[in-house]
Design an enzyme around this catalytic site. Structure first.
Site, PDB file in Angstrom:
ATOM      1  N   HIS A 189       0.807  -1.260   0.071  1.00 48.24           N
ATOM      2  CA  HIS A 189      -0.034  -0.093  -0.167  1.00 48.24           C
ATOM      3  C   HIS A 189       0.898   1.513   0.067  1.00 48.24           C
ATOM      4  O   HIS A 189       0.264   2.234  -0.284  1.00 48.24           O
ATOM      5  CB  HIS A 189      -0.759   0.118   1.162  1.00 48.24           C
ATOM      6  CG  HIS A 189      -0.312   0.126   2.559  1.00 48.24           C
ATOM      7  ND1 HIS A 189       0.343  -0.504   3.342  1.00 48.24           N
ATOM      8  CD2 HIS A 189      -0.310   1.296   3.343  1.00 48.24           C
ATOM      9  CE1 HIS A 189       0.461  -0.112   4.373  1.00 48.24           C
ATOM     10  NE2 HIS A 189       0.272   1.395   4.361  1.00 48.24           N
ATOM     11  N   LYS A 193       0.389   5.836  -1.729  1.00 46.39           N
ATOM     12  CA  LYS A 193       0.369   6.652  -1.088  1.00 46.39           C
ATOM     13  C   LYS A 193       0.590   7.703  -2.179  1.00 46.39           C
ATOM     14  O   LYS A 193       1.875   7.859  -2.862  1.00 46.39           O
ATOM     15  CB  LYS A 193       1.349   6.623  -0.145  1.00 46.39           C
ATOM     16  CG  LYS A 193       0.897   5.710   1.299  1.00 46.39           C
ATOM     17  CD  LYS A 193       1.700   5.945   2.445  1.00 46.39           C
ATOM     18  CE  LYS A 193       1.549   4.850   3.480  1.00 46.39           C
ATOM     19  NZ  LYS A 193       0.499   5.097   4.503  1.00 46.39           N
ATOM     20  N   HIS A 251       7.659  -2.180   2.435  1.00 48.22           N
ATOM     21  CA  HIS A 251       7.708  -0.736   2.447  1.00 48.22           C
ATOM     22  C   HIS A 251       8.954   0.086   2.271  1.00 48.22           C
ATOM     23  O   HIS A 251       9.136   1.146   1.477  1.00 48.22           O
ATOM     24  CB  HIS A 251       7.025   0.080   3.760  1.00 48.22           C
ATOM     25  CG  HIS A 251       5.682  -0.701   3.749  1.00 48.22           C
ATOM     26  ND1 HIS A 251       4.912  -1.521   2.671  1.00 48.22           N
ATOM     27  CD2 HIS A 251       4.927  -1.056   4.887  1.00 48.22           C
ATOM     28  CE1 HIS A 251       3.663  -1.681   3.439  1.00 48.22           C
ATOM     29  NE2 HIS A 251       3.695  -1.437   4.760  1.00 48.22           N
TER      30      HIS A 251
HETATM   31  C1  BG6 Z   1       1.481  -2.601   7.203  1.00 46.46           C
HETATM   32  C2  BG6 Z   1       2.246  -3.481   8.309  1.00 46.46           C
HETATM   33  O1  BG6 Z   1       1.958  -3.255   6.087  1.00 46.46           O
HETATM   34  O2  BG6 Z   1       1.946  -1.159   7.098  1.00 46.46           O
HETATM   35  C3  BG6 Z   1       2.035  -2.927   9.528  1.00 46.46           C
HETATM   36  O3  BG6 Z   1       1.909  -4.771   8.310  1.00 46.46           O
HETATM   37  C4  BG6 Z   1       2.274  -1.243   9.669  1.00 46.46           C
HETATM   38  O4  BG6 Z   1       2.802  -3.727  10.419  1.00 46.46           O
HETATM   39  C5  BG6 Z   1       1.630  -0.648   8.445  1.00 46.46           C
HETATM   40  O5  BG6 Z   1       1.731  -0.704  10.888  1.00 46.46           O
HETATM   41  C6  BG6 Z   1       2.136   0.806   8.450  1.00 46.46           C
HETATM   42  O6  BG6 Z   1       1.270   1.324   7.522  1.00 46.46           O
HETATM   43  P1  BG6 Z   1       1.207   3.130   7.313  1.00 46.46           P
HETATM   44  O7  BG6 Z   1       0.299   3.477   5.998  1.00 46.46           O
HETATM   45  O8  BG6 Z   1       0.210   3.192   8.656  1.00 46.46           O
HETATM   46  O9  BG6 Z   1       2.484   3.782   7.322  1.00 46.46           O
END
Ligand code: BG6
Length: 513
Positions: A189, A193, A251
């Site tokens: 995801h 963003k 990420h």
């Molecule tokens: C997820 C992880 O992919 O991303 C989580 O599994 C983490 O552990 C999250 O908290 C963080 O996403 P964001 O969008 O809140 O930065």
């Protein structure tokens, strides 16, 4: 890369496996509801929630209504919900039960026939990772994975994609027996963003930064993804993974590739992903011994978050009392290519830290000669901060003369914030990504060789760190992380730094100034 305005995709039916879980409630349904309100879904669209629990459609819709109310970006509105909820259906079934998939196939066919729709199916694996393979097999066996003349079949696979290099490859082989690469959408995801995509616009839509974006001018790069929340209700799931697999493998690696990649020939998905893979393949291997100069893993201990006491990781529900799973990672790596030779990339990410900040900062080299008397104070090098969240924006630090008779020099900060410039809240990552998958645009999804390259880089160090004797460092909940993470960067004569927009400077302290 997606370009221009979005138009609704062709009619399609989405099937969410794991429909009673957290992800469906917090992200997927609120995102679909927002797309519905913004008229970005086709009028002929249905979503079938597939899960193991016995529940009526009515109950399922009521739960999702609450979820949209609680987690939605777009406020819940009765008439919009009424039309949207009619599109939501529920089907109970086991993830590897052929009968359940046969009945799903019948339902999909009936729905398409009654609504005069093509057989376009988008499957979403929001289930635990161990079910990805079995669901893929079951879709294949029931004929549901086949794209036909009268419709396509695509699959969206949530992270983590595999547990290490070997398991990722074997999952890939298994899924590719059911879906071709062009029909497989591996989701991260972060790539959806708004501010992550802006990184490319910032780099390649402006001419003044790119000439400086290399080892001649950049001293080092820092990438921080700090969270103030703990593992919440995901203790059992997270304890099997840890931060290296949960956040760094995906990420953090994507943020790094977008910062470091060469300009692609076009914004076409293949061109962009080719450049990303080159960066991952150029990463210098970390020490297999998990040496503290390369990587620090730590776990949060009890502490305070604001005024509240916070428990330690080992006291969280679902976590083994003697768990050695890391909730924090800091590491130093290099991109061994012409552009980045010798420039360290410092990454840190963790849970239960002092503030939530995701930020990429480019730290430029100092001026070659100190011409100004700063009274012994350091002449801060230029720093460019790209804030992914919250308070999305960009800040640039430079030196100014203090307006007085003597020559005094001080660092100053120029800020751009999305909020000031555009006012509105950007779309949620899942909105964009679900729409792109329905449109068949793979640009913001991860290709098989990207996953492979990220695992190739991380698997040896994960194995090294998890090997016998690897120390488990702790940090108090609510702190900025373990001292070992400070040492990792301070050993090189640098320190962790964040620039914050002026209106939030009271809220986020500059780290360890
Ligand atoms: C997820 C992880 O992919 O991303 C989580 O599994 C983490 O552990 C999250 O908290 C963080 O996403 P964001 O969008 O809140 O930065």
């Amino acid at each position: 890369m997606p370009t221009g305005n979005k138009t609704p995709p062709e009619p399609f039916i989405m099937v969410i496996f794991g429909a009673t879980g957290d992800l469906t409630q917090r992200k997927l349904i609120p995102a679909l509801y927002a797309l519905h309100v913004e008229q970005l879904l086709p009028p002929r669209f249905f979503v079938i929630g597939f899960a193991r629990h016995e529940k009526s459609e009515r109950q399922f819709r009521a739960e999702l209504r609450n979820a949209v109310k609680q987690f939605g970006r777009v406020p819940l509105e009765d008439s919009a919900w009424k039309t949207f909820s009619r599109k939501i259906l529920y089907q109970r079934g086991e993830y590897a039960d052929p009968a359940a998939f046969r009945s799903l196939a019948r339902r999909l066919a009936l729905l398409a026939e009654r609504n005069h729709m093509p057989a376009n199916h988008l499957y979403y694996l929001a289930t635990p990772p161990e079910t990805f393979g079995p669901v893929g097999d079951a879709l294949r066996a029931s004929g549901l994975s086949r794209s036909r003349r009268d419709g396509w079949a695509r699959i969206i696979v949530e992270k983590p994609f595999g547990y290490d290099l070997e398991s990722a490859r074997s999952l890939d082989r298994r899924l590719s027996a059911a879906f071709s690469e062009s029909h497989t959408f591996r989701i991260d995801h972060y790539l959806g963003k708004e501010t992550v995509q802006n990184l490319l616009v910032f780099r390649f839509g402006n001419s003044i930064f790119e000439p400086l974006w290399n080892q001649k001018y950049v001293d080092h790069v820092q990438i921080s993804a700090l969270e103030s929340i703990g593992v919440e209700q995901r203790g059992r799931y997270f304890d099997r993974l840890g931060t290296l697999r949960d956040v760094v493998q995906n990420h953090m690696m994507h943020l790094l590739t977008l910062v470091a990649m060469e300009p692609p020939a076009s914004m076409d998905a293949t061109a962009v992903r080719n450049e990303k893979v080159k960066v991952l393949s150029a990463l210098r291997p970390l020490s297999r011994e998990c040496a503290p100069a390369d990587v620090v893993r730590a776990q949060y201990a009890p502490g305070r978050v604001g005024r509240k006491r916070a428990r330690g990781y080992r006291q969280e529900e679902g976590v083994a009392p003697d768990s050695r799973t890391e909730t924090f990672v800091a590491l130093r790596t290099y991109v061994d290519n012409w552009r980045w030779a010798g420039v360290p990339f410092y990454l840190r990410t963790g849970k239960r830290l002092a503030e939530q900040v995701t930020d990429i900062s480019i730290h430029f080299k100092s001026v070659p000669q100190a011409l100004f008397d700063t009274g012994g104070a350091p002449l801060y090098p230029n720093m460019l901060s790209l804030r992914i969240q919250p308070h999305e924006g960009i800040s640039l630090r430079f030196q100014v003369k203090v307006p007085e008779m003597r020559m005094a020099v001080r660092p100053f900060q120029m800020d751009f914030t999305y909020q000031d410039a555009f006012g509105s809240r950007p779309p949620e990552a899942y909105e964009r990504l679900l729409l792109d998958a329905a449109l068949g645009d793979p640009a913001l999804f991860i290709r098989d060789d990207e996953v492979d390259a990220a695992w190739r880089f991380l698997t040896p160090v994960i194995e090294g760190c998890e090997g016998a004797g690897a120390p488990t460092v702790t940090y108090p909940a609510g702190s900025w992380g373990p001292v070992e993470a400070d040492r990792l960067i301070e050993r090189d004569g640098r320190r962790w730094e964040l620039l914050t927009p002026p209106e939030h400077q009271h809220a986020i302290r500059e780290c360890k100034l």
